[in-house]
Design a protein around this motif. Structure first.
Motif, mmCIF file in Angstrom:
data_model
loop_
_atom_site.group_PDB
_atom_site.id
_atom_site.type_symbol
_atom_site.label_atom_id
_atom_site.label_comp_id
_atom_site.label_asym_id
_atom_site.label_seq_id
_atom_site.Cartn_x
_atom_site.Cartn_y
_atom_site.Cartn_z
ATOM 1 N N PRO A 1 -11.119 24.667 14.049
ATOM 2 C CA PRO A 1 -11.507 23.255 13.909
ATOM 3 C C PRO A 1 -12.124 22.954 12.554
ATOM 4 C CG PRO A 1 -13.068 24.431 15.306
ATOM 5 C CD PRO A 1 -11.942 25.375 15.040
ATOM 6 N N ARG A 2 -12.111 21.661 12.220
ATOM 7 C CA ARG A 2 -12.753 21.196 10.996
ATOM 8 C C ARG A 2 -14.279 21.236 11.164
ATOM 9 N NH1 ARG A 2 -9.198 17.047 12.194
ATOM 10 N NH2 ARG A 2 -10.994 15.731 12.651
ATOM 11 N N PRO A 3 -15.018 21.121 10.075
ATOM 12 C CA PRO A 3 -16.495 21.169 10.197
ATOM 13 C C PRO A 3 -17.070 20.122 11.127
ATOM 14 C CG PRO A 3 -15.837 21.467 7.913
ATOM 15 C CD PRO A 3 -14.583 21.142 8.670
ATOM 16 N N ASP A 4 -16.424 18.935 11.222
ATOM 17 C CA ASP A 4 -16.961 17.899 12.105
ATOM 18 C C ASP A 4 -16.548 18.078 13.565
ATOM 19 O OD1 ASP A 4 -14.295 17.426 11.486
ATOM 20 O OD2 ASP A 4 -14.504 15.250 11.724
ATOM 21 N N GLN A 5 -15.798 19.138 13.861
ATOM 22 C CA GLN A 5 -15.348 19.380 15.231
ATOM 23 C C GLN A 5 -16.113 20.508 15.924
ATOM 24 O OE1 GLN A 5 -11.103 20.007 14.472
ATOM 25 N NE2 GLN A 5 -10.652 17.934 15.197
ATOM 26 N N TYR A 6 -17.185 20.968 15.303
ATOM 27 C CA TYR A 6 -18.008 22.010 15.912
ATOM 28 C C TYR A 6 -19.165 21.372 16.681
ATOM 29 C CZ TYR A 6 -15.631 25.587 13.135
ATOM 30 O OH TYR A 6 -14.687 26.416 12.591
ATOM 31 N N THR A 7 -19.567 22.017 17.766
ATOM 32 C CA THR A 7 -20.690 21.514 18.562
ATOM 33 C C THR A 7 -21.283 22.658 19.382
ATOM 34 O OG1 THR A 7 -21.349 19.916 20.251
ATOM 35 C CG2 THR A 7 -19.194 20.911 20.498
ATOM 36 N N LEU A 8 -22.546 22.514 19.742
ATOM 37 C CA LEU A 8 -23.229 23.445 20.649
ATOM 38 C C LEU A 8 -23.528 22.786 21.988
ATOM 39 C CD1 LEU A 8 -25.760 25.166 18.207
ATOM 40 C CD2 LEU A 8 -23.556 26.044 19.009
ATOM 41 N N GLN A 9 -22.884 21.636 22.234
ATOM 42 C CA GLN A 9 -23.138 20.896 23.462
ATOM 43 C C GLN A 9 -22.734 21.689 24.710
ATOM 44 O OE1 GLN A 9 -24.726 17.961 23.699
ATOM 45 N NE2 GLN A 9 -24.649 18.198 25.923
ATOM 46 N N HIS A 10 -21.680 22.490 24.600
ATOM 47 C CA HIS A 10 -21.225 23.256 25.761
ATOM 48 C C HIS A 10 -22.281 24.278 26.183
ATOM 49 C CE1 HIS A 10 -17.474 21.251 25.148
ATOM 50 N NE2 HIS A 10 -17.189 21.905 24.026
ATOM 51 N N TYR A 11 -22.922 24.901 25.227
ATOM 52 C CA TYR A 11 -23.979 25.862 25.558
ATOM 53 C C TYR A 11 -25.177 25.145 26.187
ATOM 54 C CZ TYR A 11 -21.464 29.433 22.920
ATOM 55 O OH TYR A 11 -20.511 30.334 22.484
ATOM 56 N N GLN A 12 -25.483 23.958 25.686
ATOM 57 C CA GLN A 12 -26.581 23.193 26.284
ATOM 58 C C GLN A 12 -26.257 22.778 27.712
ATOM 59 O OE1 GLN A 12 -27.424 19.921 23.641
ATOM 60 N NE2 GLN A 12 -27.888 21.247 21.898
ATOM 61 N N ASP A 13 -24.998 22.408 27.958
ATOM 62 C CA ASP A 13 -24.611 22.029 29.319
ATOM 63 C C ASP A 13 -24.749 23.203 30.282
ATOM 64 O OD1 ASP A 13 -24.052 19.525 28.373
ATOM 65 O OD2 ASP A 13 -21.883 19.863 28.180
ATOM 66 N N VAL A 14 -24.352 24.369 29.839
ATOM 67 C CA VAL A 14 -24.423 25.551 30.709
ATOM 68 C C VAL A 14 -25.867 25.946 30.982
ATOM 69 C CG1 VAL A 14 -23.868 28.004 30.871
ATOM 70 C CG2 VAL A 14 -22.155 26.403 30.026
ATOM 71 N N LEU A 15 -26.703 25.891 29.958
ATOM 72 C CA LEU A 15 -28.080 26.366 30.103
ATOM 73 C C LEU A 15 -28.974 25.383 30.839
ATOM 74 C CD1 LEU A 15 -28.685 27.962 26.588
ATOM 75 C CD2 LEU A 15 -28.430 29.159 28.758
ATOM 76 N N PHE A 16 -28.743 24.079 30.665
ATOM 77 C CA PHE A 16 -29.681 23.090 31.194
ATOM 78 C C PHE A 16 -29.142 22.295 32.386
ATOM 79 C CE2 PHE A 16 -30.791 23.505 26.632
ATOM 80 C CZ PHE A 16 -32.061 24.042 26.791
#
Length: 294
Positions: A63-78
């Motif tokens: 992915p391009r630099p603007d297509q990275y996210t850590l939202q999936h890890y936050q969804d799993v943890l919280f």
């Protein structure tokens, strides 16, 4: 008149060996590494891509630099009790590993040192059980769990995992016991040690690397098990990492949260990767000894 015999190998043979060494072997090794690591890399990239990049067609591999996210890890943890899943997996895997070592080490020592009737039959039985597909005993285990009301209980996983990993523990530990010099044990018997005291105070401390190796193999097997954990643990707070990851749901019934599943897979795999990297030499040593000496 003496004749000189040319014993040098043909140039074509040397050229073929050089091509194998410089070209074929490196290419084959690179292909093997890419083939083995590509699924892990794909999971890692999926876990940090936005949903638009995951669902894009054609596929967005990098992915391009603007297509990275850590939202999936936050969804799993919280949003899901992933830390609880991790604790359940660690507790069940650790207890079953300790039980397998506690029961398997004395049995392995008895098969390695004591003169037992039907020793070869016992070894053959242990080997057959090691190769036996344990999914075939699933229905029998399910009935036992219902009779003793062990559903949603840690014992429902600890007992089967211990039984599944016990034959492998016996075979690997026995191979290490056979490598120990018997003179040391004979000296301990002369000093008045009983068989049990000699096993606890002398033999087991000397085979600590073997116990670590066997424990790692048992721990990984219990950590990754899915079928028993899926059936015997139905309460949300009792699930293990494989079951919790497989049952991650999306915002709607028809949505598959690929990013969250990939993030949970990565977080569930990291402890095992670190464990294997740290003890990789001991694992290879244990498997080699079990294959040659067993």
């Amino acid at each position: 008149m003496a004749t000189t015999v040319n014993t040098a190998p043909p140039k074509s043979t040397n050229t073929g060996k050089l091509i194998l060494k410089k070209v074929v072997f490196p290419l084959g090794l690179a292909f093997l590494i890419i083939f083995c690591l590509a699924p892990a890399l794909w999971q890692l990239l999926t876990s940090i891509k936005v949903n638009e990049a995951i669902a894009a067609f054609p596929n967005v591999y990098f992915p391009r630099p603007d297509q990275y996210t850590l939202q999936h890890y936050q969804d799993v943890l919280f949003r899901r009790p992933f830390l609880r899943y991790t604790l359940n997996s660690f507790l069940v895997s650790m207890i079953s590993t300790l039980l397998a070592l506690a029961l398997g080490a004395p049995a392995a020592y008895a098969l390695a040192r004591l003169r037992l009737r039907g020793e070869q039959i016992l070894l053959g039985t242990v080997l057959i059980i090691t190769l036996f597909p344990f999914v075939l005993v699933f229905l029998g285990l399910l009935e036992i769990m219902q009779i003793f009301r062990l559903g949603n209980n840690y014992l429902a996983l600890i007992i089967p995992y211990t039984g599944i990993n016990l034959p492998l523990t016996i075979l690997v530990m026995r191979s290490f016991f056979l490598q120990l010099p018997k003179d040391l044990e004979d000296s301990a018997k002369v000093d008045g040690y009983s068989t049990w005291n000699m096993l606890l105070r002398i033999v087991l401390p000397m085979t600590l690397p073997a116990m670590v190796t066997t424990g790692i193999l048992t721990f990984i097997s219990a950590w990754n098990e899915f079928i028993f954990a899926l059936t015997f643990m139905t309460r949300e707070e009792m699930k293990t990492i494989p079951v919790g990851t497989a049952q991650l749901g999306g915002a709607t019934t028809f949505e598959i949260p690929y990013g969250a599943i990939a993030a949970a897979t990565v977080m569930g795999t990291i402890p095992l990767v670190l464990l294997v990297l740290f003890f990789q030499r001991k694992i290879v040593q244990g498997l080699t000894a079990g294959a040659v000496k067993g």
